[in-house]
Design an enzyme around this catalytic site. Structure first.
Site, PDB file in Angstrom:
ATOM      1  N   ASP A   1       0.825  -1.211   0.000  1.00 50.62           N
ATOM      2  CA  ASP A   1       0.000   0.000   0.000  1.00 50.62           C
ATOM      3  C   ASP A   1       0.862   1.264   0.000  1.00 50.62           C
ATOM      4  OD1 ASP A   1      -2.407   1.374  -0.018  1.00 50.62           O
ATOM      5  OD2 ASP A   1      -2.593   1.388   2.160  1.00 50.62           O
TER       6      ASP A   1
ATOM      7  N   ARG B   1      -0.145   7.655  -2.964  1.00 51.68           N
ATOM      8  CA  ARG B   1       0.376   8.795  -2.192  1.00 51.68           C
ATOM      9  C   ARG B   1       1.811   9.112  -2.595  1.00 51.68           C
ATOM     10  NH1 ARG B   1      -0.797   6.241   3.332  1.00 51.68           N
ATOM     11  NH2 ARG B   1      -1.402   4.519   1.962  1.00 51.68           N
TER      12      ARG B   1
ATOM     13  N   HIS C   1       2.258   3.781  -8.999  1.00 47.14           N
ATOM     14  CA  HIS C   1       2.067   2.352  -9.300  1.00 47.14           C
ATOM     15  C   HIS C   1       3.271   1.818 -10.076  1.00 47.14           C
ATOM     16  CE1 HIS C   1      -1.845   2.294  -7.577  1.00 47.14           C
ATOM     17  NE2 HIS C   1      -2.373   3.124  -8.455  1.00 47.14           N
TER      18      HIS C   1
ATOM     19  N   ARG D   1     -12.307   2.454  -7.877  1.00 51.57           N
ATOM     20  CA  ARG D   1     -11.388   3.524  -8.317  1.00 51.57           C
ATOM     21  C   ARG D   1     -11.719   4.007  -9.722  1.00 51.57           C
ATOM     22  NH1 ARG D   1      -5.528   2.484  -5.653  1.00 51.57           N
ATOM     23  NH2 ARG D   1      -6.314   1.872  -3.612  1.00 51.57           N
TER      24      ARG D   1
ATOM     25  N   LEU E   1      10.159 -21.034  -5.386  1.00 55.11           N
ATOM     26  CA  LEU E   1       9.330 -20.062  -4.672  1.00 55.11           C
ATOM     27  C   LEU E   1       7.970 -20.000  -5.352  1.00 55.11           C
ATOM     28  CD1 LEU E   1       8.777 -17.493  -2.851  1.00 55.11           C
ATOM     29  CD2 LEU E   1       9.835 -16.143  -4.676  1.00 55.11           C
TER      30      LEU E   1
HETATM   31  C1  IPE Z   1      -5.381  -2.673  -0.111  1.00 59.13           C
HETATM   32  O1  IPE Z   1      -5.057  -1.347  -0.320  1.00 59.13           O
HETATM   33  C2  IPE Z   1      -5.390  -3.396  -1.410  1.00 59.13           C
HETATM   34  C3  IPE Z   1      -4.095  -3.556  -2.054  1.00 59.13           C
HETATM   35  C4  IPE Z   1      -2.926  -3.210  -1.601  1.00 59.13           C
HETATM   36  C5  IPE Z   1      -4.165  -4.187  -3.322  1.00 59.13           C
HETATM   37  P1  IPE Z   1      -6.180  -0.228  -0.434  1.00 59.13           P
HETATM   38  O2  IPE Z   1      -5.456   1.054  -0.547  1.00 59.13           O
HETATM   39  O3  IPE Z   1      -7.130  -0.568  -1.494  1.00 59.13           O
HETATM   40  O4  IPE Z   1      -6.899  -0.345   0.965  1.00 59.13           O
HETATM   41  P2  IPE Z   1      -7.940   0.641   1.657  1.00 59.13           P
HETATM   42  O5  IPE Z   1      -9.078   0.812   0.731  1.00 59.13           O
HETATM   43  O6  IPE Z   1      -7.223   1.926   1.906  1.00 59.13           O
HETATM   44  O7  IPE Z   1      -8.284  -0.049   2.927  1.00 59.13           O
HETATM   45  C1  IPE Z   2      -1.741   0.157  -3.280  1.00 59.73           C
HETATM   46  O1  IPE Z   2      -1.465   1.498  -3.356  1.00 59.73           O
HETATM   47  C2  IPE Z   2      -1.868  -0.467  -4.643  1.00 59.73           C
HETATM   48  C3  IPE Z   2      -3.229  -0.788  -5.035  1.00 59.73           C
HETATM   49  C4  IPE Z   2      -4.282  -0.778  -4.286  1.00 59.73           C
HETATM   50  C5  IPE Z   2      -3.410  -1.181  -6.389  1.00 59.73           C
HETATM   51  P1  IPE Z   2      -2.637   2.572  -3.346  1.00 59.73           P
HETATM   52  O2  IPE Z   2      -2.978   2.866  -4.761  1.00 59.73           O
HETATM   53  O3  IPE Z   2      -3.745   2.154  -2.472  1.00 59.73           O
HETATM   54  O4  IPE Z   2      -1.885   3.815  -2.719  1.00 59.73           O
HETATM   55  P2  IPE Z   2      -2.480   4.865  -1.698  1.00 59.73           P
HETATM   56  O5  IPE Z   2      -2.897   4.095  -0.482  1.00 59.73           O
HETATM   57  O6  IPE Z   2      -3.620   5.530  -2.381  1.00 59.73           O
HETATM   58  O7  IPE Z   2      -1.338   5.777  -1.430  1.00 59.73           O
HETATM   59 MG    MG Z   3      -4.129   2.453  -0.445  1.00 58.99          MG
END
Ligand code: IPE
Ligand code: IPE
Ligand code: MG
Length: 224
Positions: free
Chosen positions: A12, A16, A29, A63, A122
């Site tokens: 995650d 940001r 990403h 999203r 793995l």
């Molecule tokens: C969790 O992250 C899902 C992945 C890392 C793929 P999110 O960013 O979607 O989680 P929430 O919505 O903030 O809980």
């Molecule tokens: C996690 O990063 C990756 C996916 C959920 C695909 P985020 O895209 O949720 O990044 P933040 O949490 O918005 O920074």
């Molecule tokens: Mg996130």
């Protein structure tokens, strides 16, 4: 020292990071993919047998379309460019989640799984369109359909993680302390580390530090 067979990671913080440094969530990403490569390398080095990566949740469909498309394009290119190399490294790729993407991506995922299915060094479980509540309900439906006794052992057979031991260690980057519908059943006794760093800035040193801490934890499993 605790043995470590299975690491699960909630990757995650891409969005940001991208906004902060490149003014674009998608750039985050892309940068996050470099971390994936680093972590796979380090996992091999440490001779860990299973690595489960949360890449896209069933909730992530909320999203904007543009971001979703970008993510799946990134994945498609990653597989096209890297699957030979992963295969050479004796890595088995398994998708956990429902393959309901474009037929092109569905086929590529199936092909990648098939190509690497005999590999032993793995196993990487890539959680894609994965939701733990869906997984558990689906497992119960299968038990019901096949008139099987409800037991832990039987339920495990119908989880997407069948044949995988439960994670010993869960890491979530991005300074958020929640599970976001990830492996709710399988994480029952995992050690959990919440990491402040965003996924693109997480590196093999951070990963090793967590693993070293994990190894020294007294794991009780209810005992004393
Ligand atoms: C969790 O992250 C899902 C992945 C890392 C793929 P999110 O960013 O979607 O989680 P929430 O919505 O903030 O809980
Ligand atoms: C996690 O990063 C990756 C996916 C959920 C695909 P985020 O895209 O949720 O990044 P933040 O949490 O918005 O920074
Ligand atoms: Mg996130």
């Amino acid at each position: 020292m605790n043995p470590l067979n299975h690491v699960a990671i909630i990757m995650d913080g891409n969005g940001r990071w991208g906004l902060k440094y490149k003014n674009s969530r998608n750039a985050g990403h892309k940068a996050g993919l470099n971390t994936v490569e680093k972590i796979i390398k380090e996992t091999l080095k440490k001779k860990i047998k299973f690595l489960t990566l949360y890449a896209f949740s069933t909730e992530n469909w909320k999203r904007p379309k543009k971001e979703i498309n970008y993510l799946f394009n990134l994945l498609e290119n990653f597989l096209l460019n890297r699957i030979e190399e992963l295969n050479k490294q004796n890595i088995k790729l398994k998708i956990i989640g429902v393959k309901s993407f474009s037929s092109k991506l569905n086929n590529l995922l199936r092909k990648s799984e098939k190509k690497t299915s005999k590999n032993k060094r793995l196993q990487i479980n890539l959680a894609l369109n994965y939701g733990s509540k869906f997984e558990i309900i689906n497992a119960f439906k299968n038990l019901n359909k096949n008139k099987e006794k409800i037991s832990e052992k039987n339920l495990n057979k119908y989880l997407l993680t069948r044949n995988t031991p439960d994670p010993d260690l869960l890491i979530r980057t991005g300074d958020t302390k929640r599970l976001s519908n990830f492996l709710l059943w399988q994480l029952a006794y995992s050690e959990i580390f919440f990491e402040k760093k965003l996924w693109p800035e997480f590196n093999e040193k951070d990963y090793s530090k967590i693993i070293n801490k994990f190894k020294k934890i007294k794991r009780n499993f209810g005992n004393i």
